[in-house]
Design an enzyme around this catalytic site. Structure first.
Site, PDB file in Angstrom:
ATOM      1  N   ASN A   1       0.864  -1.181   0.000  1.00  0.00           N
ATOM      2  CA  ASN A   1       0.000   0.000   0.000  1.00  0.00           C
ATOM      3  C   ASN A   1       0.904   1.235   0.000  1.00  0.00           C
ATOM      4  OD1 ASN A   1      -1.792   2.060   0.557  1.00  0.00           O
ATOM      5  ND2 ASN A   1      -2.361   1.320   2.600  1.00  0.00           N
ATOM      6  N   TRP A   2       0.983   1.877  -1.150  1.00  0.00           N
ATOM      7  CA  TRP A   2       1.909   3.011  -1.270  1.00  0.00           C
ATOM      8  C   TRP A   2       1.363   4.274  -0.606  1.00  0.00           C
ATOM      9  CZ3 TRP A   2       4.123   2.979  -7.018  1.00  0.00           C
ATOM     10  CH2 TRP A   2       4.742   1.740  -7.245  1.00  0.00           C
ATOM     11  N   LYS A   3       0.086   4.258  -0.237  1.00  0.00           N
ATOM     12  CA  LYS A   3      -0.553   5.442   0.365  1.00  0.00           C
ATOM     13  C   LYS A   3      -0.310   6.674  -0.525  1.00  0.00           C
ATOM     14  CE  LYS A   3      -0.202   3.194   4.792  1.00  0.00           C
ATOM     15  NZ  LYS A   3      -0.081   3.273   6.238  1.00  0.00           N
TER      16      LYS A   3
ATOM     17  N   HIS B   1      -9.470   1.021   4.984  1.00  0.00           N
ATOM     18  CA  HIS B   1      -8.186   1.213   5.672  1.00  0.00           C
ATOM     19  C   HIS B   1      -8.413   2.138   6.869  1.00  0.00           C
ATOM     20  CE1 HIS B   1      -4.107   2.470   6.565  1.00  0.00           C
ATOM     21  NE2 HIS B   1      -3.719   1.373   5.955  1.00  0.00           N
TER      22      HIS B   1
ATOM     23  N   GLU C   1      -6.820   4.549   7.908  1.00  0.00           N
ATOM     24  CA  GLU C   1      -6.664   5.983   7.591  1.00  0.00           C
ATOM     25  C   GLU C   1      -7.932   6.537   6.947  1.00  0.00           C
ATOM     26  OE1 GLU C   1      -2.938   5.429   5.560  1.00  0.00           O
ATOM     27  OE2 GLU C   1      -2.038   4.957   7.492  1.00  0.00           O
TER      28      GLU C   1
ATOM     29  N   GLU D   1      -5.132  -5.081  10.861  1.00  0.00           N
ATOM     30  CA  GLU D   1      -4.115  -4.049  11.045  1.00  0.00           C
ATOM     31  C   GLU D   1      -4.374  -3.293  12.345  1.00  0.00           C
ATOM     32  OE1 GLU D   1      -2.285  -2.924   7.016  1.00  0.00           O
ATOM     33  OE2 GLU D   1      -4.016  -1.644   7.278  1.00  0.00           O
TER      34      GLU D   1
ATOM     35  N   GLY E   1       2.595   2.373  10.732  1.00  0.00           N
ATOM     36  CA  GLY E   1       3.495   3.505  10.529  1.00  0.00           C
ATOM     37  C   GLY E   1       4.240   3.921  11.787  1.00  0.00           C
TER      38      GLY E   1
ATOM     39  N   SER F   1       3.581  -2.038  10.334  1.00  0.00           N
ATOM     40  CA  SER F   1       5.042  -2.075  10.487  1.00  0.00           C
ATOM     41  C   SER F   1       5.660  -3.433  10.141  1.00  0.00           C
ATOM     42  CB  SER F   1       5.453  -1.624  11.891  1.00  0.00           C
ATOM     43  OG  SER F   1       5.065  -0.270  12.104  1.00  0.00           O
TER      44      SER F   1
ATOM     45  N   GLY G   1       2.926  -1.073   4.251  1.00  0.00           N
ATOM     46  CA  GLY G   1       2.947   0.342   3.870  1.00  0.00           C
ATOM     47  C   GLY G   1       4.369   0.789   3.584  1.00  0.00           C
ATOM     48  N   GLY G   2       4.998   1.394   4.579  1.00  0.00           N
ATOM     49  CA  GLY G   2       6.335   1.983   4.426  1.00  0.00           C
ATOM     50  C   GLY G   2       7.342   1.100   3.698  1.00  0.00           C
TER      51      GLY G   2
HETATM   52  P1  PGA Z   1       2.956   0.344   7.590  1.00  0.00           P
HETATM   53  O1  PGA Z   1       1.477   0.490   6.968  1.00  0.00           O
HETATM   54  O2  PGA Z   1       3.552  -0.921   7.040  1.00  0.00           O
HETATM   55  O3  PGA Z   1       3.701   1.573   7.120  1.00  0.00           O
HETATM   56  O4  PGA Z   1       2.816   0.306   9.072  1.00  0.00           O
HETATM   57  C1  PGA Z   1       0.639  -0.625   6.874  1.00  0.00           C
HETATM   58  C2  PGA Z   1      -0.708  -0.219   6.326  1.00  0.00           C
HETATM   59  O5  PGA Z   1      -1.208   0.852   6.677  1.00  0.00           O
HETATM   60  O6  PGA Z   1      -1.317  -0.973   5.541  1.00  0.00           O
END
Ligand code: PGA
Length: 254
Positions: free
Chosen positions: A9-11, A95, A97, A167, A173, A213, A234-235
């Site tokens: 997930n590149w956000k 998600h 977010e 999650e 993050g 993470s 994500g990251g």
């Molecule tokens: P993260 O994000 O790996 O940066 O913690 C995961 C996600 O939000 O899907």
């Protein structure tokens, strides 16, 4: 046997065509021999066209969101029809977010899931608790509420097409990962809910990713847990090398 699935997930990152191209030129050769894992990348909408070069590879394309209507006066929204036209297979829905920053409710997410399924898109649906909820011992109550709300009125055939991403919000993050035991415990609980709501076949068929993470150094111990079928990253999905290492970690567990 459930086929593992890793999502990137590149956000709101790597949204220019150049940046997406640069990442994918590196990633494609690194993972081209991976056969037993579904690999999905979800770039921002503005890079989806560029990223569709992956169509001829073993990487699938996902979107990070969509609306539940097909067209009309919905300024700023993206129709599932547009996603299908780009050859997209997956869509991340609900998600944390989207839920927490943009106020998406279980009811809205439920409508999006139904529409995605109707259009032949595979929803990756995120659920997870806040830190205060975990500390108060409410993780299971929250997970059950989210499952009942987001999956309301889905039949057996529909639920089996969905990928669930557990999650924990406190792990996203933050660099703070759930321990493999903490993650596995919730994954088992989700399967027991699916068993109660549907049946044993559903509980054993639905793929459940862990997200929060996930990094190359902790991926293997998470994916070794029987109920964890891969991850939503994500990251660490923003750089080809770290994402490829995570994909290879899941391959080792097969
Ligand atoms: P993260 O994000 O790996 O940066 O913690 C995961 C996600 O939000 O899907």
């Amino acid at each position: 046997m459930r086929r593992p699935i890793i999502g990137g997930n590149w956000k709101m990152n790597r949204g220019s065509p150049e940046s997406a191209r640069e990442m994918l030129q590196e990633l494609i050769p690194l993972v081209k021999k991976v056969k037993k894992v579904d690999i999905v990348i979800a770039p921002p909408f503005t890079a989806l066209q560029e990223a569709s070069v992956v169509k001829v590879t073993n990487i699938k394309l996902g979107a990070q969101n969509m609306y539940f209507e097909e067209k009309g006066a919905y300024t700023g929204e993206i129709s599932p029809i547009f996603l299908k036209a780009l050859g997209i297979d997956y869509v991340i829905l609900g998600h944390s977010e989207r839920r927490n920053i943009f106020g998406e409710s279980d009811e809205l997410i439920n409508k999006k899931i139904k529409k995605a399924l109707e259009m032949g898109l595979i929803p990756i649906v995120c659920i997870g608790e806040h830190l205060e909820e975990r500390k108060a011992g409410k993780t299971e109550i929250i997970i059950e509420k989210q499952i009942n709300g987001t999956f309301a009125d889905l039949n057996k055939k529909e639920i089996m097409k969905i990928v669930i991403a557990y999650e924990p919000i406190w792990a996203i993050g933050t660099g703070e990962t759930a321990t493999p035991e903490q993650a596995a415990e919730v994954h088992q609980f989700i399967r027991s809910l699916l068993n109660d709501k549907y049946d044993e076949k559903v509980a054993q068929s639905v793929r459940i990713q862990y997200g929060g993470s996930v990094k190359p150094h902790n991926a293997l111990e998470l994916f070794q847990k029987a109920d964890i079928d891969g991850g939503l990253v994500g990251g660490a999905s923003l750089e080809a090398e770290s994402f490829a290492e995570i994909i290879k970690a899941v391959e080792k567990t097969i």
